[in-house]
Design an enzyme around this catalytic site. Sequence first.
Site, PDB file in Angstrom:
ATOM      1  N   TRP A 115     -20.160  14.663  12.063  1.00 35.93           N
ATOM      2  CA  TRP A 115     -19.121  14.400  11.072  1.00 35.93           C
ATOM      3  C   TRP A 115     -19.266  15.318   9.865  1.00 35.93           C
ATOM      4  O   TRP A 115     -20.373  15.566   9.404  1.00 35.93           O
ATOM      5  CB  TRP A 115     -19.190  12.957  10.594  1.00 35.93           C
ATOM      6  CG  TRP A 115     -18.869  11.960  11.662  1.00 35.93           C
ATOM      7  CD1 TRP A 115     -19.756  11.131  12.293  1.00 35.93           C
ATOM      8  CD2 TRP A 115     -17.587  11.680  12.226  1.00 35.93           C
ATOM      9  NE1 TRP A 115     -19.099  10.361  13.225  1.00 35.93           N
ATOM     10  CE2 TRP A 115     -17.768  10.676  13.203  1.00 35.93           C
ATOM     11  CE3 TRP A 115     -16.302  12.182  12.013  1.00 35.93           C
ATOM     12  CZ2 TRP A 115     -16.719  10.157  13.949  1.00 35.93           C
ATOM     13  CZ3 TRP A 115     -15.255  11.669  12.759  1.00 35.93           C
ATOM     14  CH2 TRP A 115     -15.466  10.664  13.715  1.00 35.93           C
TER      15      TRP A 115
ATOM     16  N   THR B  68       0.869  -1.178   0.000  1.00 33.31           N
ATOM     17  CA  THR B  68       0.000   0.000   0.000  1.00 33.31           C
ATOM     18  C   THR B  68       0.903   1.225   0.000  1.00 33.31           C
ATOM     19  O   THR B  68       2.009   1.180   0.545  1.00 33.31           O
ATOM     20  CB  THR B  68      -0.901   0.040   1.244  1.00 33.31           C
ATOM     21  OG1 THR B  68      -0.061   0.028   2.390  1.00 33.31           O
ATOM     22  CG2 THR B  68      -1.846  -1.133   1.290  1.00 33.31           C
TER      23      THR B  68
ATOM     24  N   LYS C 138     -14.430  15.686  12.691  1.00 31.04           N
ATOM     25  CA  LYS C 138     -15.428  15.593  13.758  1.00 31.04           C
ATOM     26  C   LYS C 138     -15.589  16.958  14.404  1.00 31.04           C
ATOM     27  O   LYS C 138     -14.691  17.452  15.076  1.00 31.04           O
ATOM     28  CB  LYS C 138     -14.993  14.563  14.797  1.00 31.04           C
ATOM     29  CG  LYS C 138     -16.102  14.283  15.779  1.00 31.04           C
ATOM     30  CD  LYS C 138     -15.862  13.011  16.538  1.00 31.04           C
ATOM     31  CE  LYS C 138     -17.192  12.561  17.132  1.00 31.04           C
ATOM     32  NZ  LYS C 138     -17.088  11.473  18.055  1.00 31.04           N
TER      33      LYS C 138
ATOM     34  N   GLU D 138      -5.735  -3.797  -1.558  1.00 31.25           N
ATOM     35  CA  GLU D 138      -6.230  -5.033  -0.941  1.00 31.25           C
ATOM     36  C   GLU D 138      -7.341  -5.693  -1.746  1.00 31.25           C
ATOM     37  O   GLU D 138      -7.762  -6.799  -1.425  1.00 31.25           O
ATOM     38  CB  GLU D 138      -6.768  -4.722   0.471  1.00 31.25           C
ATOM     39  CG  GLU D 138      -5.708  -4.327   1.493  1.00 31.25           C
ATOM     40  CD  GLU D 138      -5.367  -2.837   1.476  1.00 31.25           C
ATOM     41  OE1 GLU D 138      -5.632  -2.163   0.465  1.00 31.25           O
ATOM     42  OE2 GLU D 138      -4.821  -2.342   2.493  1.00 31.25           O
TER      43      GLU D 138
HETATM   44  P1  ADP Z   1      -3.381   4.091  -0.215  1.00 28.05           P
HETATM   45  O1  ADP Z   1      -4.344   3.688   0.873  1.00 28.05           O
HETATM   46  O2  ADP Z   1      -1.985   3.987   0.238  1.00 28.05           O
HETATM   47  O3  ADP Z   1      -3.738   5.369  -0.931  1.00 28.05           O
HETATM   48  P2  ADP Z   1      -4.643   2.465  -2.241  1.00 28.05           P
HETATM   49  O4  ADP Z   1      -4.284   2.885  -3.598  1.00 28.05           O
HETATM   50  O5  ADP Z   1      -4.850   1.031  -1.989  1.00 28.05           O
HETATM   51  O6  ADP Z   1      -3.491   2.954  -1.315  1.00 28.05           O
HETATM   52  O7  ADP Z   1      -5.900   3.331  -1.834  1.00 28.05           O
HETATM   53  C1  ADP Z   1      -7.169   2.820  -1.543  1.00 28.05           C
HETATM   54  C2  ADP Z   1      -8.039   3.915  -1.004  1.00 28.05           C
HETATM   55  O8  ADP Z   1      -8.218   4.946  -1.975  1.00 28.05           O
HETATM   56  C3  ADP Z   1      -9.444   3.481  -0.660  1.00 28.05           C
HETATM   57  O9  ADP Z   1      -9.507   2.881   0.597  1.00 28.05           O
HETATM   58  C4  ADP Z   1     -10.199   4.803  -0.711  1.00 28.05           C
HETATM   59  O10 ADP Z   1     -10.054   5.528   0.495  1.00 28.05           O
HETATM   60  C5  ADP Z   1      -9.485   5.549  -1.805  1.00 28.05           C
HETATM   61  N1  ADP Z   1     -10.267   5.458  -3.054  1.00 28.05           N
HETATM   62  C6  ADP Z   1     -10.063   4.651  -4.106  1.00 28.05           C
HETATM   63  N2  ADP Z   1     -10.945   4.883  -5.088  1.00 28.05           N
HETATM   64  C7  ADP Z   1     -11.754   5.882  -4.652  1.00 28.05           C
HETATM   65  C8  ADP Z   1     -12.888   6.582  -5.201  1.00 28.05           C
HETATM   66  N3  ADP Z   1     -13.346   6.332  -6.415  1.00 28.05           N
HETATM   67  N4  ADP Z   1     -13.467   7.525  -4.435  1.00 28.05           N
HETATM   68  C9  ADP Z   1     -13.021   7.811  -3.194  1.00 28.05           C
HETATM   69  N5  ADP Z   1     -11.958   7.203  -2.632  1.00 28.05           N
HETATM   70  C10 ADP Z   1     -11.336   6.247  -3.347  1.00 28.05           C
END
Ligand code: ADP
Length: 461
Positions: free
Chosen positions: A360, A100, A355, A244
Amino acid sequence: MSGVGAVCHTLNPRLSAEQMIYIIRHAEDKVLFTDLTFVPLLEKLQDHFPPLRYVIMTDRAHMPQTTLDALCYEELLEGQPTQRLWPEFPETTASGLCYTSGTTGDPKGVLYTHRSNVLHALSVATVLGPDLRYEPRILPVVPLFHVNAWGLPFTAPLVGGSLIMPGPFLDGASLWDLCQSERVETAWGVPTIWQGLFTEIQKRGRKPDALRHMVVGGSAMPRSLIESYEQVGVDVNHAWGMTETSPLGTQGALPVNKFDAPFTERMALKASQGKRVFGVDMKIVDEDGQPMPQDGEAIGELYVRGNTVMGSYFKNDTATNQAMDAEGWFGTGDVASISASGRLTIRDRAKDLIKSGGEWISSIDLENLALAHPKIAQCAVIAMPHPKWDERPVLIAKPVDPLDPPTLEDVNQMLSQNLARWQLPDDLILVEELPLTATGKISKLTLRQQFKDYVLPDLAG
Ligand code: ADP
């Protein structure tokens, strides 16, 4: 590496030295493939790595003088058979490893199997079938280390597609030219990239001719930007996913019965993160882990499960135990609602929610609305500590024209059409650039560090 019994771990070369050393050790890497650019960096760091074999991706004529224990890629290929028999092994054998990107803390490894990669490619090819027809020309503006370029190296061959690789030039003008010269039909990447391309489309007064489709995810695509692309004839598919989840968990293609719906209705649907792809189950739960109704109203933490969803982090029991529930669902850390028809709307990352006075405020909602302001090019909302309210939102923005920046009053006047007074940002901070992660997302982690000494206006003085 798929099919040869090795595991391909794609590494992000823009990580800090500490993170890179940590990841290479943790992953137990044995052979490191590199292009010429990174040879000096690796020479500097090699003493901190476990013993590695290096392969430099070049031919003999271009092999550099180096202190690395390095082989030459083209030389290794010479005289090797061009046909190979695929070995037989269980489909659950590991084939890939990604970490990640660390926007939320220490990088964590996710191991993909041959089975999960193939199933993911099949799911994507199935749901995006109509958009990937006729051997499409696909532009992934997402690096291989970002969840295997969203699985495209596996999905593209499945649909007979060609991958157009953008190299290091990701600014709007370069992407416009590349799309035009390579007749790109579908382009995949994070919103910040598409913001840059759209500015260029406006400048030139037209989109690249063949571009007709776009998959966007990684962070929320602002509705105003979706509308801009749709108005110039690019069909935007807003998807959600994570390292993931291989990564596509949902995708936002319009159902056929909405093709003729009014523009605003179609755009409202497209602004959500769409429906689950085959094999992914979704639920939202409350603070006690109890499932919440899927009525588009209830908001809870999103959990997912399925063949393309991780079962555990690689060699990290602590993180695994934190993320998985007793029934094997993976807690995404995203806060979401799911409509009765199964459309997902991501409201925020749990840790990005603000918050204020026990209520929220969604940073994503604020950012999306603020981006519709004509003087704001890019923005992010972060929480600032407040003794009375706990936290208050602050808007950090890059103006379109630094000589004619927006004011807080301006922006809040616009925002108050959709938001209550207490949801409006307390301050507007103008910056020249917003920090990006290596995967092109705005880095709120960096912003929080940059503004750790910041004091809200009503507390200052
Ligand atoms: P990192 O957590 O390090 O950025 P990832 O690329 O695995 O790595 O990111 C996944 C996260 O990106 C998701 O849990 C979410 O928070 C965000 N995410 C992915 N696609 C979207 C989307 N279309 N809209 C909003 N958030 C998104």
